[in-house]
Design a protein around this motif. Structure first.
Motif, short mmCIF file in Angstrom:
data_model
loop_
_atom_site.label_atom_id
_atom_site.label_comp_id
_atom_site.label_asym_id
_atom_site.label_seq_id
_atom_site.Cartn_x
_atom_site.Cartn_y
_atom_site.Cartn_z
N MET A 19 0.80 -1.22 0.00
CA MET A 19 0.00 0.00 0.00
C MET A 19 0.83 1.28 0.00
O MET A 19 0.30 2.36 -0.21
CB MET A 19 -0.94 0.00 1.20
CG MET A 19 -2.06 -1.01 1.10
SD MET A 19 -3.26 -0.83 2.45
CE MET A 19 -4.62 -1.82 1.81
N GLY A 20 2.11 1.15 0.28
CA GLY A 20 2.96 2.33 0.30
C GLY A 20 2.76 3.19 1.54
O GLY A 20 3.18 4.35 1.58
N ASP A 21 2.13 2.64 2.57
CA ASP A 21 1.90 3.37 3.81
C ASP A 21 1.74 2.34 4.93
O ASP A 21 1.63 1.14 4.68
CB ASP A 21 0.66 4.26 3.70
CG ASP A 21 0.65 5.43 4.68
OD1 ASP A 21 1.49 5.42 5.61
OD2 ASP A 21 -0.18 6.33 4.53
N ASN A 22 1.73 2.83 6.17
CA ASN A 22 1.65 1.95 7.32
C ASN A 22 0.97 2.70 8.46
O ASN A 22 1.31 3.87 8.71
CB ASN A 22 3.06 1.51 7.73
CG ASN A 22 3.07 0.43 8.78
OD1 ASN A 22 2.55 0.60 9.88
ND2 ASN A 22 3.68 -0.71 8.48
N PRO A 23 0.00 2.10 9.15
CA PRO A 23 -0.72 2.82 10.20
C PRO A 23 0.13 3.16 11.42
O PRO A 23 -0.29 3.96 12.25
CB PRO A 23 -1.85 1.85 10.59
CG PRO A 23 -1.35 0.51 10.18
CD PRO A 23 -0.53 0.73 8.95
#
Length: 272
Positions: free
Chosen positions: A135-139
């Motif tokens: 996703m190219g991101d991380n929470p």
């Protein structure tokens, strides 16, 4: 989201509950029907819960449903939030934080996914054994709140082996054929190109979707056991040489509705 927001949301929800939920359910596209099986149900629209986003996707009802299912106290998300809707990762995963605050220790997360593994067929149910975050991101990017979890959580057993064993046992008892595999999380909202599907197969993906991964990362951070189930709603781009549509996703999940219901309810009945 900070602890104050988590506590305000959970306090609102607790006021409406008759018991403390032990198991959380996140129901993906076309799979929200399971929430209708919950007995003594309390329905809480997301729009009424402090700090909750709202679902904007067809097939996602947009409410929490709490009550009893197979003798277990559960709380279910009838519809989830997605990164592609414009929410940030903290908003997407906020309900997982709230569920933890409410007392859950196990989470069953479900989704509709495209089949990458060419041995799969539309309508198959797949136990998620692992995932790839594409996703190219991380929470968890940003300052860590040690009260919520450690700075560097271990993801080697993000999908709990014991819960997977219960699921395999449930499938065997039901005579239900299930697949096992790796779920790839993409940001969406476009479906993958055939070239992207070939790449995802090469790196080890068996199914691909636009959810689940952020929620599972957050659950791992919070110390929640996770069981993941994908409904293979279609074969990913380039495999069957036909266009992909969301209506096809909903149609296929509708066809496997009875197997999905029987499967998850049997798993719940076996959990200690």
């Amino acid at each position: 989201m900070n602890q104050t927001a988590i506590q305000e949301a959970s306090s609102y929800i607790k006021k409406h509950l008759s018991g403390e939920p032990a198991i959380g359910l996140i129901l993906g596209s076309g799979l929200g029907v399971l929430a209708e099986e919950i007995q003594h149900a309390v329905h809480l629209p997301y729009k009424d819960i402090p700090h909750f986003p709202e679902s904007t996707v067809s097939g996602h009802k947009g409410q929490l449903v709490a009550g009893q299912l197979e003798g277990k106290q559960v709380i279910a998300m009838q519809g989830r939030f997605h990164y592609y809707e414009g929410y940030n990762m903290q908003q997407v995963t906020f309900p997982v934080r709230v569920m933890k605050e409410l007392g859950i220790d196990s989470l069953i997360v479900t989704n509709a996914a495209g089949g990458i593994n060419q041995d799969f067929e539309p309508g198959d149910l797949m136990l998620i054994t692992d995932h790839i975050n594409n996703m190219g991101d991380n929470p968890l990017i940003g300052k860590n709140d040690d009260a919520l979890g450690v700075r560097f959580p271990d993801m080697s057993l993000a999908y709990n082996r014991e819960l997977n064993q219960y699921a395999e046992s449930a499938a065997e008892e039901l005579g239900l054929k299930i697949q096992k595999g790796v779920y790839v999380g993409n940001s969406g909202p476009v479906y993958e190109t055939p070239a992207e599907v070939r790449m995802l197969r090469t790196i080890g993906g068996d199914a691909v979707g636009m959810s689940t991964v952020p929620e599972v990362i957050t659950a791992a951070h919070a110390g929640i056991r996770v069981l993941g189930i994908s409904c293979i709603s279609n074969m990913a781009a380039g495999i069957l040489d036909q266009p992909l549509t969301h209506s096809e996703v909903i149609e296929t999940t509708g066809k496997v509705r009875e197997d999905f219901l029987r499967f998850v309810k049997k798993i719940l009945s076996q959990l200690p």
